[in-house]
Design an enzyme around this catalytic site. Sequence first.
Site, PDB file in Angstrom:
ATOM      1  N   GLU A   1       1.927  12.049 -11.937  1.00 17.84           N
ATOM      2  CA  GLU A   1       1.963  11.557 -10.592  1.00 17.84           C
ATOM      3  C   GLU A   1       3.066  11.104 -10.192  1.00 17.84           C
ATOM      4  OE1 GLU A   1       1.370   9.164  -7.020  1.00 17.84           O
ATOM      5  OE2 GLU A   1       2.271   8.645  -9.080  1.00 17.84           O
TER       6      GLU A   1
ATOM      7  N   ASP B   1      -5.287   5.000  -5.690  1.00 16.43           N
ATOM      8  CA  ASP B   1      -4.162   4.552  -6.586  1.00 16.43           C
ATOM      9  C   ASP B   1      -3.297   3.589  -5.518  1.00 16.43           C
ATOM     10  OD1 ASP B   1      -1.723   5.240  -7.594  1.00 16.43           O
ATOM     11  OD2 ASP B   1      -0.732   6.567  -6.566  1.00 16.43           O
TER      12      ASP B   1
END
Length: 469
Positions: free
Chosen positions: A334, A362
């Site tokens: 990511e 997140d």
Amino acid sequence: MAPLCSLLFNTAVIYLCLILKGVICKDTSAINKQIEQVYEYQDIANKIINFTTIGKGKGQVYTRLADFVDTFGSRIAGSKNLENAIDYMLNTMKKAGLENVHGENVTVPHWVRGNESATMLEPRHYKIAMMGLGSSIGTPEQGLTAEVLVVHSFDELTKKADQAKGKIVVFNQGYEGYPTSVAYRDYSAKETAKVGGVASLIRSVASFSIHSPHTGWQDYDDNIKKIPTACITVEDAEMLDRMANRGTKIVIRLKMDAKNLPPVTSRNTVAEIRGSKYPDEVVLISGHLDSWDVGQGAMDDGGGAFISWQALSIMQQLGLRPKRTVRAVLWTAEEVGLVGSQQYYQRHKVNISNYDFVMESDMGTFKPYGIQFKGSQDATAVMKEVVSLLSSINATTLSDDPEGGDVSFWIQNGVPGGSLLNENQRYFWFHHSDGDTMSVQSSYEMDLCVAVWTVVTYVIADLDEMLPR
Ligand SMILES: *[C@@H]1O[C@H](CO)[C@@H](O)[C@H](O)[C@H]1NC(C)=O
Ligand SMILES: [Zn+2]
């Protein structure tokens, strides 16, 4: 309107709708039925909340994350460490009896930091705390020594373009929130190269600092010369700015061994509880397993990945099998540009009509307030009732603008999506720095996050119908 008036009015509208159904009014009966169905889940929601916060599940997620973080430490894309961490997750989830546990290959960038330093040579000798930015090239072996130009914005750099040639440009941009200020991390190198600068140093994109550099990915432009780029601390950026203001000549020697190596194969980590009635329909919950190569990735995004695993684990421990499949995906890569999630979307988008709901956490796993949600008006009406099941832990807020991140590809293409709304005002104190450690996490708050994540996921996956689009 007074309550009685409102009741009469609503009743009248409902009758009118029934009469005119399919003519003028939208058919609201299906949506009302789904909302009513949500109410039936209060007992199960309470059972999940109690098990997670005061029952056998209490403290599990923190313990599991601490074991993981203390064992593997940081997990940057391309590293052996990340692959070991992925193997550990696959083995642990398989052993625990979760279903369809597997890795899905992803090709990821492989950037390596190497040794690095920034030394101020004039007006005095001083070791500047710094971190190279992800994807930055290195300097020549002997380093790169140049005079400094301090600016506060790209606009100012454009105005001072004639002074930038051959200089190391220091950006002392203020902090205007992450989404705005991160542009300086992303683009300072290319903007500096455009005006003939030899390297760029940015003030870390952080909302608070005790002399901590905060790294992150940056983007070159293929048509513009690549130059080394790094972050420095808020404190040093301000000091250099003050010196420059006084007209002091500043000289810095920057040394970076950073390298971009050939891409490597990593994996998205997948585990499921298969649906009892519609196993092909999916509620996807997620966080990313990779981190920066500094700190421990306990907050970004160990917390998000582990509450997603834990949601499956709680359902399993309680013997809850929803009608649809709940899939946890722990994304890889990511941090280097949503690489794992993008490849996952490309591979699976053919089945997009089977994706009921997607979520990622997140942005911290601090005290949860509820869910950030994006979906149709009807889906929002249902979600409002789903989060109302969380009243005993005060997490009933449904706000808009989910962070998106790894699940943005699905949301942009019409799948209802969410993220964890939490008390994350301190998130950018620690983000992408050595300060991202287990000490940021609270066992109690993580349990609350798990309760939110599990209730929302289970209820949506178990409703008779998928969320309306
Ligand atoms: C995944 O990558 C590994 C290592 O590169 C390779 O051995 C394996 O065959 C790949 N699996 C699939 C399904 O492509
Ligand atoms: Zn993250």
